[in-house]
Design a protein around this motif. Structure first.
Motif, short mmCIF file in Angstrom:
data_model
loop_
_atom_site.label_atom_id
_atom_site.label_comp_id
_atom_site.label_asym_id
_atom_site.label_seq_id
_atom_site.Cartn_x
_atom_site.Cartn_y
_atom_site.Cartn_z
N PRO A 108 -2.22 -63.47 11.79
CA PRO A 108 -1.52 -64.73 12.08
C PRO A 108 -2.47 -65.89 12.39
CG PRO A 108 -0.42 -62.91 13.17
CD PRO A 108 -1.69 -62.35 12.60
N GLU A 109 -3.69 -65.55 12.85
CA GLU A 109 -4.69 -66.59 13.14
C GLU A 109 -5.48 -66.98 11.91
OE1 GLU A 109 -3.35 -64.27 16.40
OE2 GLU A 109 -4.64 -63.57 14.74
N ARG A 110 -5.10 -66.45 10.74
CA ARG A 110 -5.75 -66.72 9.46
C ARG A 110 -7.19 -66.20 9.43
NH1 ARG A 110 -2.17 -66.75 5.86
NH2 ARG A 110 -1.86 -65.06 7.32
N ARG A 111 -7.40 -65.03 10.01
CA ARG A 111 -8.64 -64.28 9.84
C ARG A 111 -8.38 -63.16 8.86
NH1 ARG A 111 -9.76 -61.55 15.09
NH2 ARG A 111 -11.69 -60.89 14.08
N LEU A 112 -9.41 -62.76 8.13
CA LEU A 112 -9.29 -61.62 7.24
C LEU A 112 -9.85 -60.39 7.92
CD1 LEU A 112 -10.27 -62.86 3.66
CD2 LEU A 112 -8.10 -61.84 4.35
N LEU A 113 -9.03 -59.34 8.01
CA LEU A 113 -9.44 -58.07 8.62
C LEU A 113 -9.29 -56.95 7.61
CD1 LEU A 113 -7.74 -58.15 12.17
CD2 LEU A 113 -10.03 -58.94 11.52
N PHE A 114 -10.08 -55.90 7.81
CA PHE A 114 -9.92 -54.67 7.05
C PHE A 114 -9.22 -53.67 7.94
CE2 PHE A 114 -11.08 -50.45 5.62
CZ PHE A 114 -10.96 -50.54 4.25
N ASP A 115 -8.18 -53.01 7.42
CA ASP A 115 -7.40 -52.10 8.27
C ASP A 115 -6.54 -51.20 7.39
OD1 ASP A 115 -6.33 -51.00 10.64
OD2 ASP A 115 -6.23 -52.97 11.58
N LEU A 116 -5.85 -50.28 8.03
CA LEU A 116 -4.79 -49.52 7.37
C LEU A 116 -3.69 -50.48 6.96
CD1 LEU A 116 -4.85 -46.68 9.97
CD2 LEU A 116 -4.96 -46.21 7.53
N ASN A 117 -3.03 -50.20 5.84
CA ASN A 117 -1.99 -51.15 5.41
C ASN A 117 -0.72 -50.49 4.91
OD1 ASN A 117 -2.69 -50.21 2.87
ND2 ASN A 117 -3.68 -52.09 2.20
N ASP A 118 -0.53 -49.20 5.20
CA ASP A 118 0.71 -48.53 4.81
C ASP A 118 1.10 -47.55 5.89
OD1 ASP A 118 2.51 -46.50 3.59
OD2 ASP A 118 2.21 -47.69 1.78
N PHE A 119 2.33 -47.67 6.39
CA PHE A 119 2.75 -46.86 7.54
C PHE A 119 4.10 -46.19 7.31
CE2 PHE A 119 -0.19 -50.07 8.89
CZ PHE A 119 -1.06 -49.38 9.74
N ASP A 120 4.47 -46.01 6.05
CA ASP A 120 5.76 -45.40 5.76
C ASP A 120 5.89 -44.00 6.37
OD1 ASP A 120 6.32 -47.66 4.36
OD2 ASP A 120 6.43 -46.72 2.39
N GLU A 121 4.78 -43.28 6.51
CA GLU A 121 4.83 -41.90 7.01
C GLU A 121 4.35 -41.79 8.45
OE1 GLU A 121 6.41 -40.42 4.90
OE2 GLU A 121 5.89 -41.38 3.00
N THR A 122 4.17 -42.88 9.15
CA THR A 122 3.59 -42.84 10.49
C THR A 122 4.42 -41.99 11.46
OG1 THR A 122 2.66 -44.19 12.28
CG2 THR A 122 4.74 -44.94 11.31
N ALA A 123 3.71 -41.28 12.33
CA ALA A 123 4.34 -40.42 13.35
C ALA A 123 3.26 -40.02 14.35
CB ALA A 123 4.95 -39.17 12.70
N ARG A 124 3.66 -39.46 15.47
CA ARG A 124 2.69 -38.88 16.41
C ARG A 124 2.31 -37.49 15.91
NH1 ARG A 124 0.16 -41.97 20.13
NH2 ARG A 124 -0.24 -40.07 21.35
N GLY A 125 1.03 -37.16 16.02
CA GLY A 125 0.58 -35.85 15.59
C GLY A 125 -0.89 -35.68 15.83
N PRO A 126 -1.45 -34.51 15.52
CA PRO A 126 -2.87 -34.25 15.75
C PRO A 126 -3.76 -35.12 14.86
CG PRO A 126 -1.87 -32.41 14.60
CD PRO A 126 -0.75 -33.33 15.00
N TRP A 127 -4.80 -35.67 15.44
CA TRP A 127 -5.69 -36.63 14.76
C TRP A 127 -6.19 -36.12 13.41
CZ3 TRP A 127 -10.57 -35.10 13.39
CH2 TRP A 127 -11.01 -33.88 13.95
N GLU A 128 -6.42 -34.80 13.30
CA GLU A 128 -7.10 -34.28 12.11
C GLU A 128 -6.27 -34.42 10.85
OE1 GLU A 128 -5.42 -30.52 14.23
OE2 GLU A 128 -6.30 -32.47 14.77
#
Length: 479
Positions: A108-128
């Protein structure tokens, strides 16, 4: 040299229990597939409830290559992950952390960031589970790009090392420092764009991202009729509501969408509700985007500013249950497993360094009377993804390291970073184990892709129900 953190007793105990459940070398093992494992049946089960006229397009895209299949087969890998020992160190998972689900976007501040960009399957679970999917995607994509086995192992090990070192680094930081950490474009340039060619490609990608805004989309997705913009027809990728429903249905849908957006509006914070109120709905179209989600209901809504006619494109995308839940990896009654759209939005806000201004959710009753959950986001606002299929071995290595760091930051924000750092330790055991797993899973993915293509050729993946009526085919909100 900064000393390694001493985890508090509770975190140290959690790390020790995790090592007992799943020693570091165990991450290199891939359990036998078993006679009952049927990737084609799993993927066929996902076709149920999707728009039947779009299911063949999903199949066609997945059959194109082993990497395309891997991208669309999150459910298959989730099924495999659910049947292996887990560390129990839970974080917020992306759920589908393959190479193509990372990218550049504007804050929103008009900065460009690199990040994850898809969360359709997001959930809590083991990191691995996220790290295993990232590692496997590097091996699968590396094979497709002609990267040799030795180099592929090096690429995967480098990504694992980047993740491991980043988690241990975040464990030394304060909670607020971790929360504010982000991979901005300068960090990407200096740390990961090595060499003239990599620097040139990085700069080109950033320029492309900055050029992708609503005004640019206006020229590619719409046409002007009687002085007003409306979506241009490009079936099956973009089908205006007027073609799906006819004039009366289109008017009713526009009115219904306007009322539904009022519900979505309430999921935004107050200043963003005020911003949304400056725009009016102009047109609606059904869209097909991505790969794994083809066939799910996805709408584009064109709005224009009341004061200046500025265009705003919102994507209203169906959000069902996570593939992790569908595969039994995450219990259906787990926190966040209720409203699908809220699950996606909550996961995205927790994992990303900064999220879309217009990110929210809503519920819709389709024309056939079925209630469905959706999430809403701005379409392509300063967004760009890497061309994975054109990556050189060196570029893939640098990109994998960047993805590893990014995943570590998201996990450090959402889990016990002290326990995770203590579990990962300093040595290369995890790095080599993940390289072993990635190669083994790439073999399995090749076989799954072969079976999928054979089933498709034999006609065993037909969409099933006959093509529905125009009103039902829209998958849209009832009028």
């Amino acid at each position: 040299m900064t000393p390694s953190p001493t985890p508090p007793p509770r975190s140290a105990e959690a790390a020790e229990r995790a090592r007992e459940r799943c020693p570091l070398p165990a991450h290199g093992l891939l359990e036998p597939a078993g006679a009952q494992r049927d990737p084609v049946a799993l993927l066929r089960s996902q076709d149920e409830g999707r728009l039947p006229e779009l299911v063949p397009l999903r199949h066609e895209r997945m059959a194109a290559s082993p990497f395309a299949f891997f991208r669309g087969a999150a459910l298959v890998m989730a099924h495999d992950l659910a049947r292996r020992p887990a560390t129990g160190l839970e974080v917020q998972l992306c759920g589908d952390a393959h190479l193509s689900n990372f990218g550049v976007f504007g804050t929103p501040e008009r900065r460009l960031l690199f990040d994850l960009n898809d969360f359709d399957e997001t959930a809590r679970g083991p990191w691995e589970w996220d790290v295993l999917r990232l590692a496997a995607s590097l091996a699968v994509a590396g094979r497709q790009n002609g990267v040799g086995r030795g180099e592929r192992r090096g690429v995967v090990a480098a990504a694992a090392r980047s993740y491991r070192r980043a988690v241990r680094g975040f464990a030394r930081e304060s909670t607020l420092a971790v929360w504010y950490a982000a991979a901005d474009t300068e960090q990407v340039r200096h740390q990961y764009a090595r060499g003239k060619e990599a620097s040139r490609r990085t700069e080109a990608a950033l320029r492309k991202a900055r050029s992708r805004d609503s005004r640019r989309l206006l020229g590619t997705l719409t046409e002007e009729v009687a002085g007003r913009p409306r979506f241009a027809s490009d079936p099956p990728v973009l089908v205006p509501a007027r073609e799906l429903l006819g004039p009366a249905g289109r008017t009713a849908l526009a009115e219904r969408m306007t009322r539904l957006l009022d519900g979505y509006r309430e999921t935004l914070v107050s200043d963003r509700r005020f911003l949304l109120d400056q725009f009016d709905v102009v047109d609606i179209a059904r869209s097909v985007r991505g790969l794994g989600s083809v066939g799910t209901r996805s709408w584009l809504v064109l709005l224009t500013g009341r004061a200046d006619g500025e265009p705003l494109f919102l994507q209203v995308k169906e959000a069902g249950e996570s593939a992790l839940t569908a595969a039994g990896a995450v219990p259906s009654g787990a926190p966040g497993a209720g409203h699908g759209g809220e699950r996606v939005v909550a996961g995205q806000r927790l994992m990303q360094a900064a999220s879309d201004t217009f990110l929210g959710w809503l519920s819709v009753v389709d024309a056939d009377g079925v209630p469905r959950d959706y999430y809403v986001r701005q379409l392509r606002d300063w967004k760009a993804s890497a061309a994975v299929e054109r990556m050189t071995p060196g570029g893939m290595r640098s990109y994998g390291e960047l993805c590893g760091w990014t995943l570590a930051r998201a996990h450090a924000r959402s889990g016990d970073r002290m326990a995770l750092a203590a579990y990962l330790a300093k040595g290369k055991v995890l790095d080599e184990a993940l390289a072993d797993f990635a190669e083994a899973y790439a073999d399995r993915n090749d076989e799954d892709h072969r079976r999928f293509c054979a089933a498709l050729e034999a006609g065993d993946l037909a969409p099933g129900p006959a093509r529905p009526s125009r009103a039902t085919a829209s998958g849209g909100p009832s009028a």
